[in-house]
Design a protein around this motif. Structure first.
Motif, PDB file in Angstrom:
ATOM      1  N   PRO A 199       1.475 -18.637  -1.418  1.00  0.00           N
ATOM      2  CA  PRO A 199       2.092 -17.895  -2.527  1.00  0.00           C
ATOM      3  C   PRO A 199       1.086 -17.118  -3.366  1.00  0.00           C
ATOM      4  CG  PRO A 199       2.056 -20.245  -2.993  1.00  0.00           C
ATOM      5  CD  PRO A 199       1.659 -20.090  -1.569  1.00  0.00           C
ATOM      6  N   GLU A 200      -0.209 -17.442  -3.252  1.00  0.00           N
ATOM      7  CA  GLU A 200      -1.233 -16.749  -4.031  1.00  0.00           C
ATOM      8  C   GLU A 200      -1.823 -15.563  -3.294  1.00  0.00           C
ATOM      9  OE1 GLU A 200      -1.782 -17.398  -7.191  1.00  0.00           O
ATOM     10  OE2 GLU A 200      -0.182 -18.900  -6.969  1.00  0.00           O
ATOM     11  N   ARG A 201      -1.341 -15.264  -2.094  1.00  0.00           N
ATOM     12  CA  ARG A 201      -1.914 -14.150  -1.355  1.00  0.00           C
ATOM     13  C   ARG A 201      -1.577 -12.823  -2.035  1.00  0.00           C
ATOM     14  NH1 ARG A 201      -1.967 -12.473   5.081  1.00  0.00           N
ATOM     15  NH2 ARG A 201      -3.847 -11.214   4.858  1.00  0.00           N
ATOM     16  N   ALA A 202      -2.615 -12.058  -2.349  1.00  0.00           N
ATOM     17  CA  ALA A 202      -2.424 -10.784  -3.041  1.00  0.00           C
ATOM     18  C   ALA A 202      -1.873  -9.730  -2.090  1.00  0.00           C
ATOM     19  CB  ALA A 202      -3.743 -10.305  -3.644  1.00  0.00           C
ATOM     20  N   MET A 203      -0.974  -8.902  -2.602  1.00  0.00           N
ATOM     21  CA  MET A 203      -0.365  -7.823  -1.827  1.00  0.00           C
ATOM     22  C   MET A 203      -0.718  -6.474  -2.457  1.00  0.00           C
ATOM     23  SD  MET A 203       3.309  -9.716  -1.564  1.00  0.00           S
ATOM     24  CE  MET A 203       4.204  -8.269  -0.979  1.00  0.00           C
ATOM     25  N   TRP A 257       6.004 -12.045  -6.278  1.00  0.00           N
ATOM     26  CA  TRP A 257       7.031 -11.113  -5.833  1.00  0.00           C
ATOM     27  C   TRP A 257       8.365 -11.834  -5.650  1.00  0.00           C
ATOM     28  CZ3 TRP A 257       8.356  -9.922  -0.285  1.00  0.00           C
ATOM     29  CH2 TRP A 257       9.130  -8.775  -0.172  1.00  0.00           C
ATOM     30  N   LEU A 258       8.326 -12.984  -4.961  1.00  0.00           N
ATOM     31  CA  LEU A 258       9.571 -13.728  -4.768  1.00  0.00           C
ATOM     32  C   LEU A 258      10.096 -14.289  -6.091  1.00  0.00           C
ATOM     33  CD1 LEU A 258       9.133 -15.604  -1.381  1.00  0.00           C
ATOM     34  CD2 LEU A 258       9.864 -13.262  -1.842  1.00  0.00           C
ATOM     35  N   ALA A 259       9.192 -14.661  -6.986  1.00  0.00           N
ATOM     36  CA  ALA A 259       9.624 -15.140  -8.297  1.00  0.00           C
ATOM     37  C   ALA A 259      10.339 -14.038  -9.076  1.00  0.00           C
ATOM     38  CB  ALA A 259       8.426 -15.659  -9.092  1.00  0.00           C
ATOM     39  N   GLU A 260       9.867 -12.805  -8.952  1.00  0.00           N
ATOM     40  CA  GLU A 260      10.560 -11.681  -9.593  1.00  0.00           C
ATOM     41  C   GLU A 260      11.958 -11.504  -9.004  1.00  0.00           C
ATOM     42  OE1 GLU A 260       9.709 -10.118 -12.160  1.00  0.00           O
ATOM     43  OE2 GLU A 260       7.535 -10.418 -12.342  1.00  0.00           O
ATOM     44  N   CYS A 261      12.086 -11.695  -7.690  1.00  0.00           N
ATOM     45  CA  CYS A 261      13.404 -11.596  -7.057  1.00  0.00           C
ATOM     46  C   CYS A 261      14.339 -12.662  -7.611  1.00  0.00           C
ATOM     47  CB  CYS A 261      13.277 -11.751  -5.543  1.00  0.00           C
ATOM     48  SG  CYS A 261      12.443 -10.395  -4.690  1.00  0.00           S
ATOM     49  N   ARG A 262      13.834 -13.866  -7.792  1.00  0.00           N
ATOM     50  CA  ARG A 262      14.654 -14.945  -8.334  1.00  0.00           C
ATOM     51  C   ARG A 262      15.050 -14.644  -9.784  1.00  0.00           C
ATOM     52  NH1 ARG A 262      12.073 -20.732  -7.847  1.00  0.00           N
ATOM     53  NH2 ARG A 262      10.506 -19.714  -9.167  1.00  0.00           N
ATOM     54  N   LEU A 275      -5.784  -4.449   2.167  1.00  0.00           N
ATOM     55  CA  LEU A 275      -7.121  -4.037   1.713  1.00  0.00           C
ATOM     56  C   LEU A 275      -7.326  -2.526   1.744  1.00  0.00           C
ATOM     57  CD1 LEU A 275      -9.338  -6.759   3.453  1.00  0.00           C
ATOM     58  CD2 LEU A 275      -8.484  -6.722   1.097  1.00  0.00           C
ATOM     59  N   ALA A 276      -6.261  -1.760   1.878  1.00  0.00           N
ATOM     60  CA  ALA A 276      -6.398  -0.299   1.891  1.00  0.00           C
ATOM     61  C   ALA A 276      -6.818   0.209   0.510  1.00  0.00           C
ATOM     62  CB  ALA A 276      -5.090   0.359   2.313  1.00  0.00           C
ATOM     63  N   SER A 277      -7.599   1.265   0.504  1.00  0.00           N
ATOM     64  CA  SER A 277      -8.065   1.844  -0.757  1.00  0.00           C
ATOM     65  C   SER A 277      -7.267   3.093  -1.114  1.00  0.00           C
ATOM     66  CB  SER A 277      -9.552   2.208  -0.659  1.00  0.00           C
ATOM     67  OG  SER A 277      -9.946   2.924  -1.818  1.00  0.00           O
ATOM     68  N   SER A 278      -6.649   3.057  -2.280  1.00  0.00           N
ATOM     69  CA  SER A 278      -5.987   4.249  -2.823  1.00  0.00           C
ATOM     70  C   SER A 278      -6.815   4.874  -3.936  1.00  0.00           C
ATOM     71  CB  SER A 278      -4.596   3.886  -3.359  1.00  0.00           C
ATOM     72  OG  SER A 278      -3.714   3.572  -2.317  1.00  0.00           O
ATOM     73  N   ALA A 303      -4.937  22.071   0.522  1.00  0.00           N
ATOM     74  CA  ALA A 303      -5.074  21.181   1.668  1.00  0.00           C
ATOM     75  C   ALA A 303      -5.872  19.946   1.274  1.00  0.00           C
ATOM     76  CB  ALA A 303      -5.759  21.904   2.821  1.00  0.00           C
ATOM     77  N   ASP A 304      -5.390  18.782   1.683  1.00  0.00           N
ATOM     78  CA  ASP A 304      -6.101  17.543   1.357  1.00  0.00           C
ATOM     79  C   ASP A 304      -5.442  16.405   2.131  1.00  0.00           C
ATOM     80  OD1 ASP A 304      -7.958  15.850   0.143  1.00  0.00           O
ATOM     81  OD2 ASP A 304      -7.703  16.811  -1.817  1.00  0.00           O
ATOM     82  N   ARG A 305      -6.028  15.219   1.990  1.00  0.00           N
ATOM     83  CA  ARG A 305      -5.493  14.021   2.628  1.00  0.00           C
ATOM     84  C   ARG A 305      -5.615  12.866   1.642  1.00  0.00           C
ATOM     85  NH1 ARG A 305      -4.995  12.286   7.691  1.00  0.00           N
ATOM     86  NH2 ARG A 305      -5.952  14.190   8.477  1.00  0.00           N
ATOM     87  N   PHE A 306      -4.539  12.104   1.479  1.00  0.00           N
ATOM     88  CA  PHE A 306      -4.536  10.986   0.540  1.00  0.00           C
ATOM     89  C   PHE A 306      -3.882   9.768   1.175  1.00  0.00           C
ATOM     90  CE2 PHE A 306      -4.588  14.707  -2.270  1.00  0.00           C
ATOM     91  CZ  PHE A 306      -5.606  14.369  -3.162  1.00  0.00           C
ATOM     92  N   LEU A 307      -4.522   8.635   1.002  1.00  0.00           N
ATOM     93  CA  LEU A 307      -3.913   7.354   1.334  1.00  0.00           C
ATOM     94  C   LEU A 307      -3.286   6.822   0.047  1.00  0.00           C
ATOM     95  CD1 LEU A 307      -5.630   4.611   3.496  1.00  0.00           C
ATOM     96  CD2 LEU A 307      -3.951   4.096   1.741  1.00  0.00           C
ATOM     97  N   ALA A 308      -1.993   6.561   0.086  1.00  0.00           N
ATOM     98  CA  ALA A 308      -1.268   6.169  -1.132  1.00  0.00           C
ATOM     99  C   ALA A 308      -0.584   4.830  -0.906  1.00  0.00           C
ATOM    100  CB  ALA A 308      -0.239   7.237  -1.503  1.00  0.00           C
ATOM    101  N   SER A 309      -1.311   3.759  -1.188  1.00  0.00           N
ATOM    102  CA  SER A 309      -0.766   2.430  -0.917  1.00  0.00           C
ATOM    103  C   SER A 309      -0.682   1.564  -2.163  1.00  0.00           C
ATOM    104  CB  SER A 309      -1.613   1.717   0.143  1.00  0.00           C
ATOM    105  OG  SER A 309      -2.958   1.621  -0.272  1.00  0.00           O
ATOM    106  N   GLY A 310      -0.789   2.154  -3.325  1.00  0.00           N
ATOM    107  CA  GLY A 310      -0.650   1.388  -4.556  1.00  0.00           C
ATOM    108  C   GLY A 310      -1.938   0.761  -5.028  1.00  0.00           C
ATOM    109  N   VAL A 311      -1.825  -0.134  -5.970  1.00  0.00           N
ATOM    110  CA  VAL A 311      -2.978  -0.783  -6.583  1.00  0.00           C
ATOM    111  C   VAL A 311      -3.261  -2.092  -5.847  1.00  0.00           C
ATOM    112  CG1 VAL A 311      -3.906  -1.767  -8.706  1.00  0.00           C
ATOM    113  CG2 VAL A 311      -2.381   0.224  -8.813  1.00  0.00           C
ATOM    114  N   PRO A 312      -4.474  -2.294  -5.341  1.00  0.00           N
ATOM    115  CA  PRO A 312      -4.774  -3.548  -4.641  1.00  0.00           C
ATOM    116  C   PRO A 312      -4.502  -4.761  -5.528  1.00  0.00           C
ATOM    117  CG  PRO A 312      -6.541  -1.944  -4.288  1.00  0.00           C
ATOM    118  CD  PRO A 312      -5.630  -1.368  -5.337  1.00  0.00           C
ATOM    119  N   GLY A 313      -3.814  -5.736  -4.958  1.00  0.00           N
ATOM    120  CA  GLY A 313      -3.535  -6.964  -5.689  1.00  0.00           C
ATOM    121  C   GLY A 313      -2.544  -6.814  -6.820  1.00  0.00           C
ATOM    122  N   ASN A 314      -1.646  -5.809  -6.736  1.00  0.00           N
ATOM    123  CA  ASN A 314      -0.728  -5.615  -7.862  1.00  0.00           C
ATOM    124  C   ASN A 314       0.394  -6.648  -7.924  1.00  0.00           C
ATOM    125  OD1 ASN A 314       0.642  -4.547  -5.651  1.00  0.00           O
ATOM    126  ND2 ASN A 314       1.110  -2.584  -6.615  1.00  0.00           N
TER     127      ASN A 314
END
Length: 330
Positions: free
Chosen positions: A185-189, A227-232, A275-278, A210-221
């Motif tokens: 449950p502590e694994r960061a997403m 996440w499941l607790a928010e769903c509950r 572990l992707a970098s945005s 022209a450019d290229r961007f990786l857009a995967s959010g904030v690491p460990g957000n």
């Protein structure tokens, strides 16, 4: 701006269309009219991008400042759109995927990471999803006579999700009881709200370079447990999470990522999935809202969808299998 959106009625395309209209842009959407409903205020052109005559009819007598291609999955098909729209827009924005990067999900990655080898004229038989997205990127970069903007999103969540990941978890947790939960449950997403992605796509499209961007959010957000607790919390459920470790679940042939949506076991195959970098996108203006807001707003949408009409696209564990594994874990 005058913007053509190829797609425009489902999830990511819908969010981009909605944001473009909110900003006051003139929006044309091009789709078959089968998967979703066009938003009020667009010029809706019906057609199939795989039919050359439909593309010719779309392009005839029209010009735009930008094209945003949300639905391209086959390089050969994307290339046909690029050829017919070259000279009719200044920038072609292609919504790709982090899966186009050969290192994902085994390693952390950024814009410098190698892409899969895939030709810009490849057909659907010439690779899997990630490789074909890389070929689509090349079709845009090599074929468009103008500025080519590539955005590679990571995991996208939010209202109107048609993939079924967050909706399945919300649906399951809303029914309460003992809920089998996978791994640590502590694994960061690292997730991104579709509306934040849409805003960033339009910000960069308006720049028109022209450019290229990786857009995967904030690491460990968010963590998996958080996440499941928010769903509950948003569903008001009495769900009791029963956390079973990765090895136990894998030994019982539970499929990562699908039977438990977004579950990535702690093993080498998924070592870099979160572990992707945005950093480049965030420096260029990408802003990400709290995940709690994404969960809340997705539930607000989903609760108006009758349970019998909710589609999870093959995501989620069979209730009997879940019950059996819960009993074995106990």
């Amino acid at each position: 701006m005058r913007i053509l959106i190829i797609g425009g009625s489902v999830f990511v395309g819908r969010a981009i269309t909605e944001e473009a209209l909110r900003r006051g842009h003139e929006v044309t959407t091009f789709n078959r009219g089968r998967s979703g409903v066009d938003l009020p205020g667009v010029e809706a052109v019906r057609g199939d991008r795989e039919v050359p005559a439909d593309l010719d009819r779309l392009a005839e007598g029209r010009e735009w400042d930008a094209v945003v291609d949300v639905m391209g999955r086959v390089p050969r098909v994307v290339g046909e759109s690029v050829r017919r729209l070259s000279g009719r827009a200044g920038v072609y924005t292609y919504i790709s995927s982090i899966s186009a990067l050969a290192d994902f999900p085994v390693k952390g990655c950024d814009e410098s990471s190698p892409r899969y080898e895939c030709a810009p004229d490849a057909g659907p038989e010439d690779g899997d999803y990630g490789a074909l997205k890389a070929g689509c990127e090349r079709a845009v970069e090599e074929g468009f006579e103008g500025e080519a903007l590539i955005v590679q999103p990571g995991l996208i969540l939010g209202p109107y999700e048609n993939v079924g990941r967050l909706p399945w978890w919300l649906d399951r947790i809303s029914r309460g009881g003992r809920v089998l939960a996978p791994g640590d449950p502590e694994r960061a997403m690292q997730v991104i709200d579709v509306r934040d992605l849409a805003a960033f796509v339009l910000d960069r499209t308006e720049v028109g370079k022209a450019d290229r961007f990786l857009a995967s959010g904030v690491p460990g957000n968010v963590t998996y447990g958080g996440w499941l607790a928010e769903c509950r919390a948003v569903t008001g459920s009495d769900a009791e999470f029963v956390w079973a470790d990765d090895r136990f679940l894998l030994d019982r042939e539970v499929r990562p990522w699908t039977e438990f949506p977004i579950w990535a076991p702690d093993n080498p195959d998924f070592a870099g999935v979160w572990l992707a970098s945005s950093a480049k996108a965030r420096a260029a203006g990408l802003s990400c809202r709290p995940v709690a807001e994404t969960v809340r707003d997705t539930w607000a949408w989903l609760r108006d969808v009758p349970p019998a009409e909710r589609s999870f696209r093959g995501h989620g564990i069979d209730p009997e299998k879940e019950a059996r594994i819960l009993a074995e874990w106990a």
